[in-house]
Design a protein around this motif. Structure first.
Motif, mmCIF file in Angstrom:
data_model
loop_
_atom_site.group_PDB
_atom_site.id
_atom_site.type_symbol
_atom_site.label_atom_id
_atom_site.label_comp_id
_atom_site.label_asym_id
_atom_site.label_seq_id
_atom_site.Cartn_x
_atom_site.Cartn_y
_atom_site.Cartn_z
ATOM 1 N N TRP A 67 0.825 -1.206 0.000
ATOM 2 C CA TRP A 67 0.000 0.000 0.000
ATOM 3 C C TRP A 67 0.857 1.253 0.000
ATOM 4 O O TRP A 67 2.050 1.218 0.291
ATOM 5 C CB TRP A 67 -0.988 0.025 1.164
ATOM 6 C CG TRP A 67 -0.479 -0.359 2.526
ATOM 7 C CD1 TRP A 67 -0.652 -1.563 3.146
ATOM 8 C CD2 TRP A 67 0.256 0.457 3.456
ATOM 9 N NE1 TRP A 67 -0.067 -1.554 4.396
ATOM 10 C CE2 TRP A 67 0.496 -0.324 4.610
ATOM 11 C CE3 TRP A 67 0.739 1.763 3.429
ATOM 12 C CZ2 TRP A 67 1.190 0.159 5.721
ATOM 13 C CZ3 TRP A 67 1.435 2.252 4.526
ATOM 14 C CH2 TRP A 67 1.647 1.452 5.649
ATOM 15 N N PHE A 68 0.197 2.362 -0.348
ATOM 16 C CA PHE A 68 0.855 3.669 -0.419
ATOM 17 C C PHE A 68 -0.069 4.687 0.239
ATOM 18 O O PHE A 68 -1.234 4.818 -0.147
ATOM 19 C CB PHE A 68 1.102 4.054 -1.883
ATOM 20 C CG PHE A 68 2.104 5.167 -2.090
ATOM 21 C CD1 PHE A 68 3.392 4.893 -2.522
ATOM 22 C CD2 PHE A 68 1.756 6.493 -1.875
ATOM 23 C CE1 PHE A 68 4.315 5.910 -2.729
ATOM 24 C CE2 PHE A 68 2.663 7.521 -2.073
ATOM 25 C CZ PHE A 68 3.955 7.232 -2.504
ATOM 26 N N VAL A 69 0.428 5.380 1.242
ATOM 27 C CA VAL A 69 -0.349 6.405 1.947
ATOM 28 C C VAL A 69 0.125 7.773 1.476
ATOM 29 O O VAL A 69 1.321 8.077 1.538
ATOM 30 C CB VAL A 69 -0.182 6.278 3.470
ATOM 31 C CG1 VAL A 69 -0.866 7.443 4.176
ATOM 32 C CG2 VAL A 69 -0.756 4.955 3.956
ATOM 33 N N THR A 70 -0.815 8.604 1.008
ATOM 34 C CA THR A 70 -0.465 9.895 0.411
ATOM 35 C C THR A 70 -1.132 11.046 1.152
ATOM 36 O O THR A 70 -2.285 11.384 0.882
ATOM 37 C CB THR A 70 -0.894 9.949 -1.069
ATOM 38 O OG1 THR A 70 -0.551 8.735 -1.719
ATOM 39 C CG2 THR A 70 -0.232 11.127 -1.771
ATOM 40 N N PRO A 71 -0.431 11.684 2.084
ATOM 41 C CA PRO A 71 -0.960 12.906 2.693
ATOM 42 C C PRO A 71 -0.765 14.084 1.736
ATOM 43 O O PRO A 71 -0.142 13.940 0.682
ATOM 44 C CB PRO A 71 -0.097 13.062 3.946
ATOM 45 C CG PRO A 71 1.207 12.431 3.566
ATOM 46 C CD PRO A 71 0.875 11.305 2.625
ATOM 47 N N PRO A 72 -1.279 15.265 2.061
ATOM 48 C CA PRO A 72 -1.104 16.430 1.186
ATOM 49 C C PRO A 72 0.370 16.800 1.003
ATOM 50 O O PRO A 72 1.248 16.393 1.771
ATOM 51 C CB PRO A 72 -1.875 17.539 1.913
ATOM 52 C CG PRO A 72 -2.879 16.814 2.742
ATOM 53 C CD PRO A 72 -2.189 15.558 3.185
ATOM 54 N N ASP A 73 0.617 17.590 -0.022
ATOM 55 C CA ASP A 73 1.970 18.029 -0.372
ATOM 56 C C ASP A 73 2.670 18.632 0.838
ATOM 57 O O ASP A 73 2.105 19.448 1.563
ATOM 58 C CB ASP A 73 1.878 19.067 -1.497
ATOM 59 C CG ASP A 73 3.225 19.354 -2.139
ATOM 60 O OD1 ASP A 73 4.139 18.520 -2.006
ATOM 61 O OD2 ASP A 73 3.340 20.403 -2.802
ATOM 62 N N GLY A 74 3.912 18.216 1.052
ATOM 63 C CA GLY A 74 4.691 18.707 2.183
ATOM 64 C C GLY A 74 4.728 17.750 3.353
ATOM 65 O O GLY A 74 5.493 17.956 4.296
ATOM 66 N N SER A 75 3.914 16.696 3.302
ATOM 67 C CA SER A 75 3.940 15.654 4.332
ATOM 68 C C SER A 75 4.417 14.356 3.686
ATOM 69 O O SER A 75 4.037 14.035 2.561
ATOM 70 C CB SER A 75 2.554 15.452 4.944
ATOM 71 O OG SER A 75 2.136 16.620 5.628
ATOM 72 N N ARG A 76 5.212 13.613 4.418
ATOM 73 C CA ARG A 76 5.923 12.471 3.841
ATOM 74 C C ARG A 76 5.010 11.265 3.611
ATOM 75 O O ARG A 76 4.379 10.769 4.545
ATOM 76 C CB ARG A 76 7.069 12.080 4.777
ATOM 77 C CG ARG A 76 8.095 11.159 4.142
ATOM 78 C CD ARG A 76 9.197 10.805 5.130
ATOM 79 N NE ARG A 76 10.007 11.933 5.529
ATOM 80 C CZ ARG A 76 10.964 12.485 4.792
ATOM 81 N NH1 ARG A 76 11.192 12.022 3.576
ATOM 82 N NH2 ARG A 76 11.673 13.492 5.256
ATOM 83 N N PRO A 77 4.928 10.759 2.361
ATOM 84 C CA PRO A 77 4.142 9.554 2.088
ATOM 85 C C PRO A 77 4.900 8.286 2.483
ATOM 86 O O PRO A 77 6.124 8.311 2.668
ATOM 87 C CB PRO A 77 3.937 9.609 0.574
ATOM 88 C CG PRO A 77 5.141 10.338 0.077
ATOM 89 C CD PRO A 77 5.532 11.321 1.150
ATOM 90 N N THR A 78 4.157 7.194 2.591
ATOM 91 C CA THR A 78 4.742 5.915 2.980
ATOM 92 C C THR A 78 4.310 4.831 2.000
ATOM 93 O O THR A 78 3.126 4.717 1.672
ATOM 94 C CB THR A 78 4.292 5.516 4.397
ATOM 95 O OG1 THR A 78 4.685 6.534 5.318
ATOM 96 C CG2 THR A 78 4.917 4.194 4.813
ATOM 97 N N MET A 79 5.277 4.042 1.551
ATOM 98 C CA MET A 79 4.996 2.874 0.716
ATOM 99 C C MET A 79 5.453 1.633 1.477
ATOM 100 O O MET A 79 6.605 1.553 1.910
ATOM 101 C CB MET A 79 5.723 2.978 -0.630
ATOM 102 C CG MET A 79 5.526 1.768 -1.524
ATOM 103 S SD MET A 79 5.960 2.060 -3.279
ATOM 104 C CE MET A 79 7.629 2.689 -3.137
#
Length: 596
Positions: free
Chosen positions: A359-371
């Motif tokens: 999975w991939f978690v995508t917060p708004p721009d400027g916050s670090r995503p996680t794969m």
């Protein structure tokens, strides 16, 4: 030395030091750069030697000045002597190429186009032939004349530059040269061409040297592909400091960088700050063994390197297609190009949180995503999804579609069941597009996750195919679900897009170099249409809205030239011109607009 006798600023002190040490006049050097380090308070001044009003490109000096104004160290490749003494070192050449003591180099024997041709030949690109280039003339910040050419064959921008300068040769002579800067698809060169002979006398690549042992493009199934060393894959336009340098900290020699921070997470803790990562050592070679007869934990370093490589490669490819800083891409340092920074991807291999997932978690721009990438237990021994490029591309693309739909500040625009399903479909379709080979045809079938599942259809119900017998998915296949499962919805959308892909490839051809994002080839254009369609579509789009956005993107990019190929692909799977959704019931249409 005039005002330099009372030098007060670090730059003035550096100039005074250089002129006195090397017996130079003020007009024999130029300041190229200077700054004061906030950590140490030491000022660093960088100078270049000149003769006849032109720079000697490899005559450089760096001078370090402490907070008390004292020169504490310096390094130099300057030539000692006054102007006339340095002119005496200029190598043998015809009179018309010699430098006049007052006016600098006269008309070169080798003109700028001949010099550019020499560089193109040197790097293996076709020469100009009868190509007519747009030529502009300007001056740089130091008043040096610069010639700029647009549309140079093999270059990736409109900024191939040439200027007159000198170069110290290995024989201790000074050679009049053309200073050429050429940016190609896979490198960026600074070359020097003799103005007398036309020979390329020096060439520097601005690409950092690093290599990875990985399964590359077209090798999504490690058991069928070939693992090989790949050197210097970073695209300098997308990753100007390469993959291991964020422009702030010293360069990393492990799987950390500006775009991606990759590590194993066998404990399932998502801890990353103190992780031991695979190290390439001083030679920057990431080469670790794999034994598929053993469990993934026995080849963790190879797994993390593959995940790091692919995540960076996708970052660079999508950058070329418009997922850049302003669009909300994933980078710790945006290099003052817009958007919000500090959001390089945290990529975890061999996650211990579960099995058979990613999975991939995508917060708004400027916050670090996680794969997060798991192992799969559908075979014995387990298989590691961090070695399956399909899955890495699929997950990373979730981040792209989330940031582009509704804008980078809004991560809630793929939240309805149908929109979330579209997200799954784009991820599959783009994984297919990035894995297609030039030998494939519309009869070629693909599965997503075929390696980890050990099934031809991969993790989906059907293979992706243009045959409705092998893949019967239609727009109205979404009916009958109170709340459609997102992967089933995504499989329908990707099945439709697979028809679009092959209509475009059959019509406009196939481009092997995916970094050539301006090529008018079918596979390249579909990527452009999809990426720009994401930017155009509304928040929480439906199939109909996503289709219309792709059609609109085609109109903006290729002005309707391929509109009918798109419509025919959509219509084949029921998403034609008159397809409708009435209170959640989808009605197929196999028609196209009248002008098709």
């Amino acid at each position: 030395m005039g005002g330099l006798a009372e030098a007060t600023s670090p730059v003035d002190k550096a100039l005074k030091f250089a002129t006195e040490t090397f017996r130079l006049a003020d007009n024999q050097l130029v300041v190229k750069n200077s700054y004061t380090s906030t950590d140490t308070g030491i000022s660093h001044v960088y100078l270049r030697q000149m003769v006849g009003g032109f720079e000697i490109d490899n005559a450089d000096m760096n001078i370090n000045i402490d907070q008390e104004g004292k020169v504490i160290s310096y390094g130099s490749t300057f030539l000692a002597g006054d102007h006339e003494q340095i002119l005496s070192l200029v190598g043998d050449r015809p009179l018309e190429n010699q430098a006049d003591a007052h006016h600098g180099p006269k008309t070169p024997k080798i003109n700028s186009l001949a010099a550019l041709n020499a560089v193109l030949t040197k790097v293996g690109l076709p020469d100009l032939g009868k190509t007519e280039l747009k030529e502009t003339h300007s001056k740089d910040e130091n008043g040096q004349a610069v010639i700029t050419y647009a549309k140079v064959p093999g270059s990736v921008d409109d900024h191939t530059t040439l200027s007159l300068s000198y170069l110290i040769t290995g024989r201790g002579r000074v050679e009049p040269v053309w200073d050429v800067v050429l940016h190609t698809v896979d490198d960026w060169y600074n070359a020097h061409v003799s103005r007398a002979s036309g020979e390329v006398v020096a060439m520097v690549s601005w690409k950092s040297h690093v290599s990875y042992n990985i399964y590359g493009i077209g090798n999504s199934n490690p058991l069928r592909g070939i693992r090989k060393m790949t050197a210097n894959p970073a695209d300098i336009k997308a990753s100007p400091k390469g993959w291991h340098d964020n422009g702030v900290a010293p360069p990393f020699n492990d799987t950390m960088g500006n775009n991606v921070l990759a590590q194993e997470d066998q404990a399932g803790t998502f801890e990353w700050t103190n992780k031991k990562r695979p190290s390439a050592g001083k030679d920057m070679v990431f080469d670790f063994p794999i034994d598929f007869k053993k469990i993934p934990a026995k080849y963790t370093d190879a797994s993390v390197v593959n995940l790091f490589y692919w995540s960076n490669l996708i970052h660079d490819l999508y950058y070329r297609f418009g997922f850049d800083e302003e669009a909300g891409n994933f980078q710790d340092n945006n290099f003052s190009k817009g958007g919000r920074s500090d959001d390089g991807v945290l990529a975890f291999a061999q996650s211990g949180k579960g099995m058979n997932d990613a999975w991939f978690v995508t917060p708004p721009d400027g916050s670090r995503p996680t794969m997060n990438i798991y192992n799969f237990n559908m075979t014995t021994p387990l298989r590691d999804a961090s070695l399956d490029a399909d899955i890495i591309i699929h997950e990373y693309t979730h981040g792209v579609s989330t940031r582009l739909t509704g804008g980078p500040a809004n991560s809630n625009c793929l939240s309805t069941p149908e929109a979330a399903g579209l997200g799954e479909g784009w991820s599959d379709a783009l994984a297919l597009l990035l894995q297609l080979k030039s030998t494939d045809t519309r009869e070629t079938n693909y599965g997503i996750g075929a390696y980890v599942s050990d099934r031809a259809e991969g993790l989906r119900k059907y293979v992706y195919s243009t045959s409705v017998e092998e893949n019967p998915n239609q727009y109205n296949s979404l009916n009958g679900w109170t709340t459609p499962e997102v992967h089933i919805t995504g499989e329908v959308w990707a099945s439709i897009l697979y028809e679009v892909i092959w209509n475009m490839v059959d019509t406009a051809g196939f481009e092997k170099n995916l970094g050539n994002a301006t090529a008018e080839a079918g596979n390249i254009l579909v990527i452009r249409y999809i990426i720009n369609g994401m930017k155009l579509q509304p928040c929480n789009p439906t199939f109909l809205a996503a289709r219309d956005a792709i059609i609109q993107a085609e109109g903006a990019i290729t002005k309707g030239k391929y509109k009918c190929q798109l419509w025919k692909g959509f219509a084949k799977r029921g998403l034609g011109h008159r397809a409708t959704n009435v209170l959640g019931v989808r009605f197929n249409s196999y028609t196209v607009p009248a002008d098709c």
